[in-house]
Design a protein around this motif. Structure first.
Motif, PDB file in Angstrom:
ATOM      1  N   PHE A 125       0.865  -1.181   0.000  1.00 60.48           N
ATOM      2  CA  PHE A 125       0.000   0.000   0.000  1.00 60.48           C
ATOM      3  C   PHE A 125       0.902   1.232   0.000  1.00 60.48           C
ATOM      4  O   PHE A 125       1.503   1.566   1.018  1.00 60.48           O
ATOM      5  CB  PHE A 125      -0.901   0.007   1.237  1.00 60.48           C
ATOM      6  N   SER A 126       0.988   1.888  -1.138  1.00 61.04           N
ATOM      7  CA  SER A 126       1.998   2.938  -1.313  1.00 61.04           C
ATOM      8  C   SER A 126       1.754   4.159  -0.441  1.00 61.04           C
ATOM      9  O   SER A 126       2.695   4.862  -0.072  1.00 61.04           O
ATOM     10  CB  SER A 126       2.080   3.357  -2.784  1.00 61.04           C
ATOM     11  N   GLU A 127       0.499   4.439  -0.097  1.00 61.00           N
ATOM     12  CA  GLU A 127       0.171   5.618   0.710  1.00 61.00           C
ATOM     13  C   GLU A 127      -0.502   5.181   2.010  1.00 61.00           C
ATOM     14  O   GLU A 127      -1.427   4.363   1.996  1.00 61.00           O
ATOM     15  CB  GLU A 127      -0.768   6.553  -0.063  1.00 61.00           C
ATOM     16  N   ASN A 128      -0.022   5.725   3.115  1.00 59.09           N
ATOM     17  CA  ASN A 128      -0.637   5.467   4.427  1.00 59.09           C
ATOM     18  C   ASN A 128      -0.959   3.989   4.645  1.00 59.09           C
ATOM     19  O   ASN A 128      -2.111   3.609   4.866  1.00 59.09           O
ATOM     20  CB  ASN A 128      -1.917   6.302   4.580  1.00 59.09           C
ATOM     21  N   PRO A 129       0.041   3.130   4.584  1.00 56.25           N
ATOM     22  CA  PRO A 129      -0.238   1.686   4.612  1.00 56.25           C
ATOM     23  C   PRO A 129      -1.006   1.224   5.839  1.00 56.25           C
ATOM     24  O   PRO A 129      -1.830   0.302   5.751  1.00 56.25           O
ATOM     25  CB  PRO A 129       1.161   1.061   4.556  1.00 56.25           C
ATOM     26  N   TYR A 130      -0.774   1.859   6.982  1.00 56.06           N
ATOM     27  CA  TYR A 130      -1.356   1.350   8.221  1.00 56.06           C
ATOM     28  C   TYR A 130      -2.814   1.748   8.405  1.00 56.06           C
ATOM     29  O   TYR A 130      -3.430   1.396   9.424  1.00 56.06           O
ATOM     30  CB  TYR A 130      -0.508   1.785   9.413  1.00 56.06           C
ATOM     31  N   GLU A 131      -3.363   2.456   7.418  1.00 53.75           N
ATOM     32  CA  GLU A 131      -4.786   2.779   7.436  1.00 53.75           C
ATOM     33  C   GLU A 131      -5.610   1.722   6.705  1.00 53.75           C
ATOM     34  O   GLU A 131      -6.824   1.876   6.563  1.00 53.75           O
ATOM     35  CB  GLU A 131      -5.021   4.152   6.789  1.00 53.75           C
ATOM     36  N   HIS A 132      -4.979   0.647   6.265  1.00 54.37           N
ATOM     37  CA  HIS A 132      -5.655  -0.357   5.418  1.00 54.37           C
ATOM     38  C   HIS A 132      -5.652  -1.727   6.100  1.00 54.37           C
ATOM     39  O   HIS A 132      -5.230  -2.722   5.512  1.00 54.37           O
ATOM     40  CB  HIS A 132      -4.958  -0.444   4.057  1.00 54.37           C
ATOM     41  N   LEU A 133      -6.155  -1.790   7.314  1.00 56.87           N
ATOM     42  CA  LEU A 133      -6.073  -3.036   8.073  1.00 56.87           C
ATOM     43  C   LEU A 133      -6.892  -4.156   7.444  1.00 56.87           C
ATOM     44  O   LEU A 133      -6.449  -5.306   7.370  1.00 56.87           O
ATOM     45  CB  LEU A 133      -6.514  -2.806   9.519  1.00 56.87           C
ATOM     46  N   GLU A 134      -8.089  -3.849   6.989  1.00 61.69           N
ATOM     47  CA  GLU A 134      -8.933  -4.885   6.389  1.00 61.69           C
ATOM     48  C   GLU A 134      -8.320  -5.403   5.092  1.00 61.69           C
ATOM     49  O   GLU A 134      -8.273  -6.618   4.845  1.00 61.69           O
ATOM     50  CB  GLU A 134     -10.336  -4.341   6.131  1.00 61.69           C
ATOM     51  N   ALA A 135      -7.823  -4.480   4.271  1.00 61.52           N
ATOM     52  CA  ALA A 135      -7.177  -4.887   3.018  1.00 61.52           C
ATOM     53  C   ALA A 135      -5.898  -5.669   3.298  1.00 61.52           C
ATOM     54  O   ALA A 135      -5.558  -6.604   2.565  1.00 61.52           O
ATOM     55  CB  ALA A 135      -6.876  -3.661   2.162  1.00 61.52           C
ATOM     56  N   ALA A 136      -5.185  -5.304   4.356  1.00 60.97           N
ATOM     57  CA  ALA A 136      -3.967  -6.030   4.727  1.00 60.97           C
ATOM     58  C   ALA A 136      -4.298  -7.465   5.117  1.00 60.97           C
ATOM     59  O   ALA A 136      -3.607  -8.409   4.719  1.00 60.97           O
ATOM     60  CB  ALA A 136      -3.262  -5.314   5.875  1.00 60.97           C
ATOM     61  N   ALA A 137      -5.353  -7.629   5.889  1.00 62.55           N
ATOM     62  CA  ALA A 137      -5.772  -8.978   6.275  1.00 62.55           C
ATOM     63  C   ALA A 137      -6.161  -9.792   5.050  1.00 62.55           C
ATOM     64  O   ALA A 137      -5.817 -10.978   4.936  1.00 62.55           O
ATOM     65  CB  ALA A 137      -6.933  -8.899   7.258  1.00 62.55           C
ATOM     66  N   ASP A 138      -6.869  -9.168   4.109  1.00 58.29           N
ATOM     67  CA  ASP A 138      -7.257  -9.852   2.874  1.00 58.29           C
ATOM     68  C   ASP A 138      -6.033 -10.258   2.064  1.00 58.29           C
ATOM     69  O   ASP A 138      -5.972 -11.363   1.506  1.00 58.29           O
ATOM     70  CB  ASP A 138      -8.161  -8.956   2.025  1.00 58.29           C
ATOM     71  N   PHE A 139      -5.036  -9.363   1.972  1.00 56.90           N
ATOM     72  CA  PHE A 139      -3.814  -9.669   1.243  1.00 56.90           C
ATOM     73  C   PHE A 139      -3.131 -10.891   1.849  1.00 56.90           C
ATOM     74  O   PHE A 139      -2.708 -11.812   1.131  1.00 56.90           O
ATOM     75  CB  PHE A 139      -2.868  -8.463   1.272  1.00 56.90           C
ATOM     76  N   SER A 140      -3.012 -10.910   3.167  1.00 46.31           N
ATOM     77  CA  SER A 140      -2.366 -12.025   3.851  1.00 46.31           C
ATOM     78  C   SER A 140      -3.128 -13.327   3.609  1.00 46.31           C
ATOM     79  O   SER A 140      -2.522 -14.372   3.325  1.00 46.31           O
ATOM     80  CB  SER A 140      -2.293 -11.727   5.349  1.00 46.31           C
ATOM     81  N   ASP A 141      -4.440 -13.269   3.704  1.00 41.55           N
ATOM     82  CA  ASP A 141      -5.257 -14.469   3.509  1.00 41.55           C
ATOM     83  C   ASP A 141      -5.125 -14.998   2.088  1.00 41.55           C
ATOM     84  O   ASP A 141      -5.017 -16.215   1.871  1.00 41.55           O
ATOM     85  CB  ASP A 141      -6.724 -14.166   3.818  1.00 41.55           C
ATOM     86  N   GLN A 142      -5.138 -14.105   1.104  1.00 40.03           N
ATOM     87  CA  GLN A 142      -5.038 -14.521  -0.289  1.00 40.03           C
ATOM     88  C   GLN A 142      -3.656 -15.094  -0.599  1.00 40.03           C
ATOM     89  O   GLN A 142      -3.519 -16.050  -1.363  1.00 40.03           O
ATOM     90  CB  GLN A 142      -5.334 -13.335  -1.216  1.00 40.03           C
ATOM     91  N   LEU A 143      -2.621 -14.503  -0.002  1.00 38.72           N
ATOM     92  CA  LEU A 143      -1.270 -15.009  -0.204  1.00 38.72           C
ATOM     93  C   LEU A 143      -1.159 -16.441   0.326  1.00 38.72           C
ATOM     94  O   LEU A 143      -0.540 -17.311  -0.304  1.00 38.72           O
ATOM     95  CB  LEU A 143      -0.270 -14.096   0.512  1.00 38.72           C
ATOM     96  N   LYS A 144      -1.766 -16.675   1.471  1.00 42.97           N
ATOM     97  CA  LYS A 144      -1.747 -18.016   2.058  1.00 42.97           C
ATOM     98  C   LYS A 144      -2.562 -18.994   1.228  1.00 42.97           C
ATOM     99  O   LYS A 144      -2.128 -20.126   0.954  1.00 42.97           O
ATOM    100  CB  LYS A 144      -2.287 -17.950   3.493  1.00 42.97           C
ATOM    101  N   GLU A 145      -3.735 -18.560   0.812  1.00 42.75           N
ATOM    102  CA  GLU A 145      -4.625 -19.447   0.064  1.00 42.75           C
ATOM    103  C   GLU A 145      -4.070 -19.798  -1.311  1.00 42.75           C
ATOM    104  O   GLU A 145      -4.125 -20.953  -1.742  1.00 42.75           O
ATOM    105  CB  GLU A 145      -6.005 -18.787  -0.083  1.00 42.75           C
ATOM    106  N   ASN A 146      -3.509 -18.806  -2.005  1.00 35.04           N
ATOM    107  CA  ASN A 146      -3.088 -19.014  -3.387  1.00 35.04           C
ATOM    108  C   ASN A 146      -1.673 -19.548  -3.535  1.00 35.04           C
ATOM    109  O   ASN A 146      -1.369 -20.249  -4.510  1.00 35.04           O
ATOM    110  CB  ASN A 146      -3.221 -17.705  -4.169  1.00 35.04           C
ATOM    111  N   PHE A 147      -0.782 -19.192  -2.575  1.00 36.16           N
ATOM    112  CA  PHE A 147       0.630 -19.546  -2.733  1.00 36.16           C
ATOM    113  C   PHE A 147       1.241 -20.225  -1.504  1.00 36.16           C
ATOM    114  O   PHE A 147       2.438 -20.505  -1.493  1.00 36.16           O
ATOM    115  CB  PHE A 147       1.445 -18.290  -3.071  1.00 36.16           C
TER     116      PHE A 147
END
Length: 263
Positions: free
Chosen positions: A38-60
């Protein structure tokens, strides 16, 4: 032990290709610089961060092994004014919340330019990092203080021994050490430091000074043997800067696999 690599070694255009390559190579972790996701204000994106982590685990089948560059773009000095210290403290607390959302159990505190210490300020250091360690522990993660040699422009915790002494004296749950092999090499340090204090080390970077391309070293094999003997069960992670050579990155991944999984 588990293997990982930081995503600062390539650009976002190569992300998915590298995730698939890491999975094929038997790596189980991806270390991230938050602004790479997240190029801007990364720590304001907690829900998207959780989704990214979940997708990384599920797909790879990759987990977020660690976060680095957690203060990227911030200029406040820990040992500056009270307002500066409070601002960077609150920002790092947000990075811990971000790590918790991604089920990431390690944050590397490097940030050499933000931690230039003045005379008689060690009490400030223990207070600052002690509180961060306690907060990290409350969120189920760890703040790993990284020794940075003076070539990076800091005078606070320049050696692995200094990091060991600091963390032992702080004696705070959630505050441990990031073993930086580039620092280890620059300072010509001994593997005995690692052998004698491995429980204090929550994460390991295989790196070179200035984050250059990883060289093939007998010391890597010796470290791998040591870690296996002591049943180290956390991550060993490649850290190198983007050299605009994705094939070199792949070769480094395979070198680490051969060196650390073959012992």
């Amino acid at each position: 032990m588990k293997l990982s690599i930081s995503n600062i070694a390539w650009t976002s255009e190569d992300d998915h290709m590298m995730y698939a390559f890491l999975q094929e190579a038997g790596f189980s972790g991806l270390e991230i610089a938050p602004t790479r996701i997240f190029s801007e204000n990364p720590y304001e994106h907690l829900e998207a961060a959780a989704d990214f982590s979940d997708q990384l685990k599920e797909n790879f089948q990759l987990e977020i092994s660690s976060m680095q560059s957690i203060c990227f773009g911030r200029n406040e000095a820990i040992f500056g004014t009270k307002d500066e210290r409070e601002a960077i403290f609150n920002y790092v607390k947000k990075s811990i919340d971000f790590a918790a959302a991604m089920h990431c159990n390690n944050l590397v505190f490097g940030s050499p330019k933000n931690r230039i210490i003045g005379t008689n300020q060690m009490d400030v250091a223990f207070d600052f990092f002690g509180k961060l360690g306690c907060y990290a522990d409350s969120k189920g993660t760890v703040m790993a203080l990284e020794p940075n040699p003076d070539i990076y422009g800091t005078n606070f915790i320049n050696t692995t021994q200094q990091a060991i002494d600091f963390v032992k004296e702080a004696a705070v749950p959630g505050l441990k050490i990031n073993l930086d092999f580039g620092t280890f090499l620059h300072n010509n340090e001994s593997l005995d430091l690692i052998s004698d204090h491995l429980p204090l080390m929550n994460h390991i970077h295989i790196s070179e000074p200035y984050l250059e391309k990883i060289e093939h070293r007998e010391l890597h094999r010796e470290l791998a043997i040591l870690l296996k003997e002591q049943q180290y069960d956390r991550f060993v992670s490649i850290e190198m800067k983007n050299l605009n050579d994705i094939e070199a990155v792949k070769k480094t991944v395979l070198y680490l696999k051969e060196t650390f999984y073959a012992v």
